[in-house]
Design an enzyme around this catalytic site. Structure first.
Site, PDB file in Angstrom:
ATOM      1  N   ASP A 105     -37.480  -2.015  18.935  1.00 57.33           N
ATOM      2  CA  ASP A 105     -38.862  -2.173  18.487  1.00 57.33           C
ATOM      3  C   ASP A 105     -39.788  -1.919  19.669  1.00 57.33           C
ATOM      4  OD1 ASP A 105     -41.189  -2.987  16.933  1.00 57.33           O
ATOM      5  OD2 ASP A 105     -39.765  -4.015  15.620  1.00 57.33           O
ATOM      6  N   HIS A 121     -42.856   1.941  15.727  1.00 54.13           N
ATOM      7  CA  HIS A 121     -42.281   0.812  16.486  1.00 54.13           C
ATOM      8  C   HIS A 121     -41.372   1.321  17.614  1.00 54.13           C
ATOM      9  CE1 HIS A 121     -43.862  -2.539  14.174  1.00 54.13           C
ATOM     10  NE2 HIS A 121     -43.521  -1.956  13.044  1.00 54.13           N
ATOM     11  N   GLU A 171     -44.399   1.092   9.043  1.00 53.98           N
ATOM     12  CA  GLU A 171     -45.598   0.928   9.870  1.00 53.98           C
ATOM     13  C   GLU A 171     -45.732   2.005  10.948  1.00 53.98           C
ATOM     14  OE1 GLU A 171     -46.244  -3.855   9.512  1.00 53.98           O
ATOM     15  OE2 GLU A 171     -44.927  -3.215  11.128  1.00 53.98           O
ATOM     16  N   ASP A 179     -39.768 -15.722   8.398  1.00 47.76           N
ATOM     17  CA  ASP A 179     -40.641 -16.031   9.545  1.00 47.76           C
ATOM     18  C   ASP A 179     -41.928 -16.703   9.059  1.00 47.76           C
ATOM     19  OD1 ASP A 179     -41.507 -13.625   8.329  1.00 47.76           O
ATOM     20  OD2 ASP A 179     -42.240 -12.762  10.208  1.00 47.76           O
TER      21      ASP A 179
HETATM   22  C1  TNX Z   1     -43.859  -6.359   9.389  1.00 47.95           C
HETATM   23  S1  TNX Z   1     -41.349  -5.955   7.832  1.00 47.95           S
HETATM   24  C2  TNX Z   1     -42.917  -5.671  10.110  1.00 47.95           C
HETATM   25  C3  TNX Z   1     -42.366  -6.246  11.347  1.00 47.95           C
HETATM   26  C4  TNX Z   1     -43.025  -7.556  11.665  1.00 47.95           C
HETATM   27  C5  TNX Z   1     -43.167  -8.361  10.400  1.00 47.95           C
HETATM   28  C6  TNX Z   1     -43.693  -9.728  10.598  1.00 47.95           C
HETATM   29  C7  TNX Z   1     -41.494  -4.646   8.577  1.00 47.95           C
HETATM   30  C8  TNX Z   1     -40.729  -3.557   8.045  1.00 47.95           C
HETATM   31  N1  TNX Z   1     -42.310  -4.547   9.639  1.00 47.95           N
HETATM   32  O1  TNX Z   1     -42.500  -5.328  12.390  1.00 47.95           O
HETATM   33  O2  TNX Z   1     -42.257  -8.224  12.594  1.00 47.95           O
HETATM   34  O3  TNX Z   1     -44.044  -7.681   9.533  1.00 47.95           O
HETATM   35  O4  TNX Z   1     -43.592 -10.496   9.426  1.00 47.95           O
END
Ligand code: TNX
Length: 772
Positions: free
Chosen positions: A206, A277, A340, A433
């Site tokens: 990440d 990421h 993302e 989380d």
């Molecule tokens: C979204 S879930 C993300 C993560 C974060 C998370 C926190 C996902 C595919 N991406 O990078 O850690 O939210 O809840």
């Protein structure tokens, strides 16, 4: 079910015994369980007979579980049995583990018969035997009740025919935001195994750290494995320490963990994030980015604009990485992330633009899709399959890809309709989380609000799928992202007991699921978890509040809820601590004025959890009717629109059911006060959390009306560029008379340059209307 004991014997046993024993507390609850009377005594002389040599490994788990109880381990004896025998020959005083071929048993199914003088466990595969052994282990008495070195331990006579509902019963762990040592990863895998979960999704790369050694590219861990500090505290404060932080797993350690998991019939699904990421990888190899860097391993949380540039050199690089990853992990699925990924850099990158022209890609979504397709083709060519977060649907799904649905259930639904396999992991139920109880009593978390009861209520098959489409739902998974989770104990606290709820969702037949039964078995299991030194959460013992409107204007109805069967909920409304003598909650509290309700659960005179409280601040708008256009996004609409006038302001922490969220350019809220009134002030609370794409509205227009038709603008309040956290958009009304007050929040047309997600429509979060 197949009868494991002659009917006559069963009848005889039930006739000779009095009373019915409570079914033992197995999690996940078996498909078919029949409790008989009597028990089987396991002593030092009891042997574990394995009908096939391969089962010695499974037998060893039972042996290891018995060792501390009996003070010495029962022996494992290999006696070759003809497989396929209709009725295995039992050996009195022994535990027989036997593979049966040619039966109708599904791959992970098992049948367990505990009789008074022997135990027989059969399955079609070692995995089935392993699951059956986990059932036996759960049935063993707790060491704290029998002490160590007991002459014998008793198991209740019963018969079980069990098999999983879903093939994928997963738990994820993010080891990038915070790093967890091999020993803890093994303990985590032990937990999965205990509850018959079979997929460990290891999130290995990440922005904040690359955690897997890649021989060909040593800088990935030398540089990418370390950051120069970490974000801490509430997100809105944006505070960072400057302690070097990091770590990674060597390939040798990875092999060790893979073997450890394999012995427990857990498949590790490795995740290598791409194309987003990727900051840690870019810091190590800046030539893989669009700008060439320099880049740094990220200290803070969120989504970052610098991502892999999808040029040929990057694709080759990642294929080399994936080749090493596939050598280490035998998993059929390889997770390639895909979530993302801002397209900001790609839009102004000559390489990307050239590639888009050459490949005739109409936009950057199509470019992301192209990139994922290349990875799909590569991984498929190696006989494996890719799985990615639901964003990989954007721009068109790669032909062989499976989808992990996290932003709700739509991604999963769409993918299943397109005949792609899906793992369901929506934030609403599966994000472990999130807060699991009142934030006032919980360690700082990322936000959200997902109680164990909510997780338990999860149904993985989305409504509206045809039976054919539903077959593509492989199962469900719990995700543990660790931005706010710094230690192994804290991971345990967040994961347990919610992962037990998910284990049952994934394994047990839908019709067998029952919240009351689960909670009863969970309470029993807590003793075992104590013995296993698992730092589980007891937030279950806290009261939750739910507010709703009533027909009576100016009234807020408050319900107190808790999991069934725990005890009495008692409350006060005068600010005092609830006691076991305080009023018992048994019907709606009809509140018509500011107060603080405090409540706790009592078992007799004993308070079981924490006192939780709900502060209600009444003003003219509280408990009034309102209209909201459009509706909030389904992900941030837990409490419904009444939340805006329920008298409760959201705190610093972003807990879903007080914050409502929209992704629209304009949101209009109209409050009806019931009659013309002299008004001094009107305002509405909004949240700013820019790295989560949550921006304040560009402006809010407040207008008033006496007839609900003709509104006069009172003020337009512009956003404060320096806004952080919760702030109010409010105005003085100077005693103006009106019945209706309207708030028109205009979102920024797009996230401004320089912020995460730039160019996209921002999120708008609102919590409460204030009219005085
Ligand atoms: C979204 S879930 C993300 C993560 C974060 C998370 C926190 C996902 C595919 N991406 O990078 O850690 O939210 O809840």
């Amino acid at each position: 079910m197949r009868y494991l004991f002659p009917l006559a014997l069963t009848l005889l046993l039930s006739l000779t015994c009095f009373g019915q024993q409570a079914p033992p507390g197995i999690i996940p609850i078996p498909k078919v369980l029949t409790v008989d009377s009597g028990s089987f005594a396991i002593g030092r002389e009891t042997s574990i007979i394995v009908g096939q040599k391969v089962l010695e490994q499974e037998g060893a788990f039972l042996q290891a579980a018995l060792q501390p109880l009996l003070g010495s381990a029962p022996s494992i004896i290999h006696e070759d049995r003809t497989t396929g025998a209709a009725d295995p020959r039992a050996v009195p005083g022994s535990i027989l583990l036997l593979l049966k071929t040619g039966t109708a048993l599904t791959p992970e199914a098992y049948e367990l018969g505990i009789g008074r003088d022997h135990i027989i466990l059969t399955a079609a595969t070692p995995a089935g035997i392993f699951h059956g052994i986990q059932t036996i282990i759960q049935l063993l008495p707790n060491i704290s009740s029998v002490g160590s070195g007991a002459p014998e331990v008793l198991l209740p006579c019963l018969s079980i025919a069990d098999e999983p509902r879903f093939a994928w019963r997963g738990m994820h762990l993010d080891v990038c935001r915070h790093f967890f040592p091999v020993d803890f990863v093994k303990k985590y895998i032990d937990l999965l195994a205990r509850y018959k979960m079979n997929r460990f999704h290891w999130h290995l790369t990440d922005d904040q750290g690359w955690r897997i050694e890649i021989k060909k590219y040593p800088k990935l861990t030398e540089v990418g494995g370390w950051r120069s500090g970490s974000q801490y505290g509430p997100y809105s404060q944006r505070t960072y320490d400057s302690t070097r932080y990091g770590g990674f797993y060597t390939q040798e350690q990875i092999r060790e963990v893979v073997a450890y998991a394999k012995a427990r019939h857990v498949t590790i699904v490795p995740e290598i994030e791409m194309p987003g990421h990727a900051m840690a990888a870019l810091a190590a190899y800046p030539e893989l980015g669009c700008t060439g860097g320099p880049y740094e391993v990220e200290k803070g949380w969120g989504v970052f604009d610098d991502v892999f540039c999808p040029k040929e050199a990057t694709i080759t690089f990642l294929q080399v990485v994936l080749t090493e990853v596939m050598d280490l992990f035998p998993s059929d699925y390889i997770h390639i992330g895909g979530d993302e990924c801002p397209k900001t850099r790609w839009k102004s990158c000559a390489n990307c633009q050239g590639l888009m022209k050459k490949e005739k890609l109409k936009d950057t979504d199509a470019l992301q899709s192209y990139f994922i397709r290349r990875m799909d083709a590569f991984v498929t060519g190696k006989g494996r399959k890719i799985i990615g977060w639901d964003e990989i649907l954007e721009g068109g799904l790669a032909p062989n890809a499976a989808v992990m649905s996290w932003r709700g259930i739509e991604g999963g639904t769409t993918a299943a309709q397109q005949k792609h396999d899906v793992v369901m992991s929506p934030g609403s139920h599966c994000y472990l989380d999130h807060y699991q109880g009142d934030p006032a009593h919980e360690p700082l978390a990322i936000g959200g609000f997902t109680t164990v009861q909510k997780t338990y209520s999860y149904e993985p098959v989305p409504e509206g799928l045809t039976p054919e489409e539903a077959k593509h739902i492989l199962g469900a998974q719990g995700n543990v992202w660790t931005e706010y989770i710094l230690s192994p104990e804290h991971v345990e606290y967040m994961a347990v007991p919610r992962m037990l709820a998910l284990a049952e969702v994934g394994w047990s037949p839908k019709e067998k699921r029952d919240e009351g039964s689960f909670i009863r078995r969970l309470e029993e299991e807590f003793a075992a978890l104590d013995a296993l030194k698992v730092n589980y959460s007891k937030s279950l013992y806290n009261v939750e509040f739910k507010t709703s409107g009533s027909k009576k204007r100016g009234q807020v109805n408050v319900e107190l809820t808790s999991a069934p069967g725990l005890g009495e909920m008692r409350f006060t409304t005068d600010g005092s601590e609830p006691l076991h003598t305080s009023p018992k909650f048994d019907y709606t509290i009809e509140q018509r004025g500011s107060t603080t309700i405090k409540a706790a659960i009592f078992g007799g005179a004993q308070k079981l959890g924490n006192t939780t409280s709900l502060k209600l601040d009444f003003d003219k708008s509280t408990g009034c009717a309102l209209t909201v256009e459009p509706r909030p996004d389904e992900r941030y609409d837990d409490g419904g629109i009444f939340t805006l006038v329920n008298g409760v302001s959201a705190g610093e922490k972003r807990v879903n059911h007080e914050w409502l969220g929209w992704r629209h350019s304009r949101v209009t809220i109209t409050v009806d006060l019931g009659s013309d009134q002299a008004l001094q002030h009107a305002g509405i609370g909004s949240l700013t959390e820019r790295t989560s794409w949550i921006h304040p509205p560009k402006n809010v227009t407040i207008s008033t009306s006496s007839d609900g038709q003709n509104f006069t603008e009172a003020a337009t309040i512009l956003m404060e560029p320096s806004a952080q956290g919760r702030m109010e958009f409010g105005t003085d009304l100077g005693g103006k008379s009106a019945r209706y007050v309207r708030f028109t929040a205009n979102a920024l047309p797009s996230i401004p340059e320089g912020f995460a997600g730039e160019g996209n429509l921002p999120w708008l979060f609102l919590d409460e209307v204030h009219i005085r």
